[in-house]
Design a protein around this motif. Structure first.
Motif, PDB file in Angstrom:
ATOM      1  N   LYS A 132      70.051  62.684  32.026  1.00 46.74           N
ATOM      2  CA  LYS A 132      70.397  62.639  30.596  1.00 46.74           C
ATOM      3  C   LYS A 132      71.721  61.929  30.373  1.00 46.74           C
ATOM      4  O   LYS A 132      71.887  61.184  29.423  1.00 46.74           O
ATOM      5  CB  LYS A 132      70.481  64.049  30.006  1.00 46.74           C
ATOM      6  N   SER A 133      72.657  62.147  31.261  1.00 44.89           N
ATOM      7  CA  SER A 133      73.989  61.563  31.097  1.00 44.89           C
ATOM      8  C   SER A 133      74.012  60.048  31.290  1.00 44.89           C
ATOM      9  O   SER A 133      75.009  59.400  30.958  1.00 44.89           O
ATOM     10  CB  SER A 133      74.967  62.221  32.071  1.00 44.89           C
ATOM     11  N   ASP A 134      72.924  59.458  31.784  1.00 45.30           N
ATOM     12  CA  ASP A 134      72.866  58.008  31.982  1.00 45.30           C
ATOM     13  C   ASP A 134      72.611  57.243  30.684  1.00 45.30           C
ATOM     14  O   ASP A 134      72.755  56.026  30.649  1.00 45.30           O
ATOM     15  CB  ASP A 134      71.758  57.632  32.986  1.00 45.30           C
ATOM     16  N   PHE A 135      72.211  57.926  29.613  1.00 47.80           N
ATOM     17  CA  PHE A 135      71.788  57.255  28.384  1.00 47.80           C
ATOM     18  C   PHE A 135      72.884  57.262  27.320  1.00 47.80           C
ATOM     19  O   PHE A 135      73.642  58.214  27.193  1.00 47.80           O
ATOM     20  CB  PHE A 135      70.543  57.932  27.792  1.00 47.80           C
ATOM     21  N   ASN A 136      72.910  56.199  26.544  1.00 48.20           N
ATOM     22  CA  ASN A 136      73.723  56.111  25.332  1.00 48.20           C
ATOM     23  C   ASN A 136      72.776  55.795  24.180  1.00 48.20           C
ATOM     24  O   ASN A 136      72.058  54.797  24.232  1.00 48.20           O
ATOM     25  CB  ASN A 136      74.771  54.998  25.443  1.00 48.20           C
ATOM     26  N   ILE A 137      72.795  56.626  23.160  1.00 48.22           N
ATOM     27  CA  ILE A 137      71.954  56.418  21.981  1.00 48.22           C
ATOM     28  C   ILE A 137      72.876  56.379  20.770  1.00 48.22           C
ATOM     29  O   ILE A 137      73.608  57.332  20.517  1.00 48.22           O
ATOM     30  CB  ILE A 137      70.892  57.521  21.827  1.00 48.22           C
ATOM     31  N   ASP A 138      72.839  55.267  20.036  1.00 51.14           N
ATOM     32  CA  ASP A 138      73.720  55.073  18.881  1.00 51.14           C
ATOM     33  C   ASP A 138      72.919  54.575  17.693  1.00 51.14           C
ATOM     34  O   ASP A 138      71.940  53.840  17.856  1.00 51.14           O
ATOM     35  CB  ASP A 138      74.795  54.022  19.196  1.00 51.14           C
ATOM     36  N   VAL A 139      73.366  54.956  16.507  1.00 54.52           N
ATOM     37  CA  VAL A 139      72.823  54.410  15.257  1.00 54.52           C
ATOM     38  C   VAL A 139      73.984  53.790  14.510  1.00 54.52           C
ATOM     39  O   VAL A 139      74.993  54.439  14.255  1.00 54.52           O
ATOM     40  CB  VAL A 139      72.160  55.500  14.397  1.00 54.52           C
ATOM     41  N   ASP A 140      73.835  52.513  14.175  1.00 55.64           N
ATOM     42  CA  ASP A 140      74.873  51.807  13.437  1.00 55.64           C
ATOM     43  C   ASP A 140      74.205  50.876  12.431  1.00 55.64           C
ATOM     44  O   ASP A 140      73.510  49.932  12.829  1.00 55.64           O
ATOM     45  CB  ASP A 140      75.762  51.015  14.394  1.00 55.64           C
ATOM     46  N   ASN A 141      74.399  51.170  11.154  1.00 61.22           N
ATOM     47  CA  ASN A 141      73.877  50.314  10.095  1.00 61.22           C
ATOM     48  C   ASN A 141      72.376  50.061  10.242  1.00 61.22           C
ATOM     49  O   ASN A 141      71.916  48.936  10.268  1.00 61.22           O
ATOM     50  CB  ASN A 141      74.657  48.988  10.065  1.00 61.22           C
ATOM     51  N   LYS A 142      71.614  51.136  10.387  1.00 60.47           N
ATOM     52  CA  LYS A 142      70.148  51.109  10.499  1.00 60.47           C
ATOM     53  C   LYS A 142      69.639  50.453  11.778  1.00 60.47           C
ATOM     54  O   LYS A 142      68.479  50.067  11.871  1.00 60.47           O
ATOM     55  CB  LYS A 142      69.511  50.442   9.284  1.00 60.47           C
ATOM     56  N   ILE A 143      70.507  50.312  12.780  1.00 58.37           N
ATOM     57  CA  ILE A 143      70.095  49.785  14.077  1.00 58.37           C
ATOM     58  C   ILE A 143      70.236  50.915  15.099  1.00 58.37           C
ATOM     59  O   ILE A 143      71.327  51.432  15.325  1.00 58.37           O
ATOM     60  CB  ILE A 143      70.952  48.579  14.531  1.00 58.37           C
ATOM     61  N   LEU A 144      69.105  51.285  15.715  1.00 60.48           N
ATOM     62  CA  LEU A 144      69.105  52.289  16.771  1.00 60.48           C
ATOM     63  C   LEU A 144      69.203  51.547  18.100  1.00 60.48           C
ATOM     64  O   LEU A 144      68.390  50.665  18.382  1.00 60.48           O
ATOM     65  CB  LEU A 144      67.814  53.109  16.720  1.00 60.48           C
ATOM     66  N   SER A 145      70.203  51.888  18.901  1.00 60.18           N
ATOM     67  CA  SER A 145      70.399  51.273  20.215  1.00 60.18           C
ATOM     68  C   SER A 145      70.267  52.336  21.287  1.00 60.18           C
ATOM     69  O   SER A 145      70.908  53.385  21.210  1.00 60.18           O
ATOM     70  CB  SER A 145      71.787  50.646  20.328  1.00 60.18           C
ATOM     71  N   ILE A 146      69.440  52.050  22.282  1.00 60.94           N
ATOM     72  CA  ILE A 146      69.270  52.944  23.422  1.00 60.94           C
ATOM     73  C   ILE A 146      69.602  52.123  24.659  1.00 60.94           C
ATOM     74  O   ILE A 146      69.001  51.079  24.900  1.00 60.94           O
ATOM     75  CB  ILE A 146      67.828  53.482  23.496  1.00 60.94           C
ATOM     76  N   SER A 147      70.581  52.587  25.425  1.00 63.33           N
ATOM     77  CA  SER A 147      71.004  51.828  26.594  1.00 63.33           C
ATOM     78  C   SER A 147      71.296  52.760  27.757  1.00 63.33           C
ATOM     79  O   SER A 147      71.475  53.967  27.577  1.00 63.33           O
ATOM     80  CB  SER A 147      72.238  50.988  26.269  1.00 63.33           C
ATOM     81  N   SER A 148      71.345  52.170  28.932  1.00 67.86           N
ATOM     82  CA  SER A 148      71.676  52.911  30.137  1.00 67.86           C
ATOM     83  C   SER A 148      72.308  51.960  31.132  1.00 67.86           C
ATOM     84  O   SER A 148      71.966  50.778  31.187  1.00 67.86           O
ATOM     85  CB  SER A 148      70.419  53.526  30.753  1.00 67.86           C
TER      86      SER A 148
END
Length: 159
Positions: free
Chosen positions: A75-91
């Motif tokens: 779980k700690s490997d993921f970054n999930i962000d929402v910015d200005n209607k853009i959902l970003s999922i990264s690792s």
């Protein structure tokens, strides 16, 4: 092997046939490499250890779900962000191993990363987005705003 044929000229009925062997051109070799699938498979794993993960998008009356196949992570490997209607999922993961023996030292390291972005519709309640990671599947829950939820069919009586 290619075959060259000369056609008759000026009504002569003479045809000659000559066979030549030639190496493929560089551009055709590159095309064949990528068409065979070996090229894309080779390049996608070269120095990355991971390709872009597969994503399933599901929708029902109340929400959307993203299911992302990313086995072998935490779980700690993921970054999930929402910015200005853009959902970003990264690792991004890094791994280093070192083994020292009497006559040698063996050191290996690996690095893998990905980033997927999604443009969210106006109907998503961005403050209520949640995520869960279980058995190699990252599930992102995207609830719809109340006004965007499908309402059941309503019968209108005529007065």
């Amino acid at each position: 092997m290619s075959t060259l044929t000369t056609m008759p000229r000026n009504g002569n009925d003479v045809s000659t046939r000559r066979e030549t062997s030639s190496l493929p051109s560089f551009s055709s070799w590159v095309d064949n490499l990528f068409e065979s699938g070996m090229g894309t498979g080779f390049l996608s794993n070269f120095n990355t250890g991971m390709t872009l993960p597969a994503v399933n998008i599901k929708e029902n009356a109340n929400e959307f779900y993203l299911e992302i196949a990313v086995p072998g992570m935490k779980k700690s490997d993921f970054n999930i962000d929402v910015d200005n209607k853009i959902l970003s999922i990264s690792s991004e993961t890094k791994e280093e191993k070192e083994q020292k023996e009497e006559n040698y030292t063996r050191r290996e390291f690996g690095y893998s990363s990905f980033k997927r972005t999604f443009t969210l519709p106006d109907t998503i309640e961005t403050d209520k987005i949640s995520a869960q990671y279980k058995e190699g599947i990252l599930t992102v829950h995207l609830p719809k705003k109340e006004e965007a939820k499908e309402k059941p069919a309503k019968r209108i009586n005529i007065s």
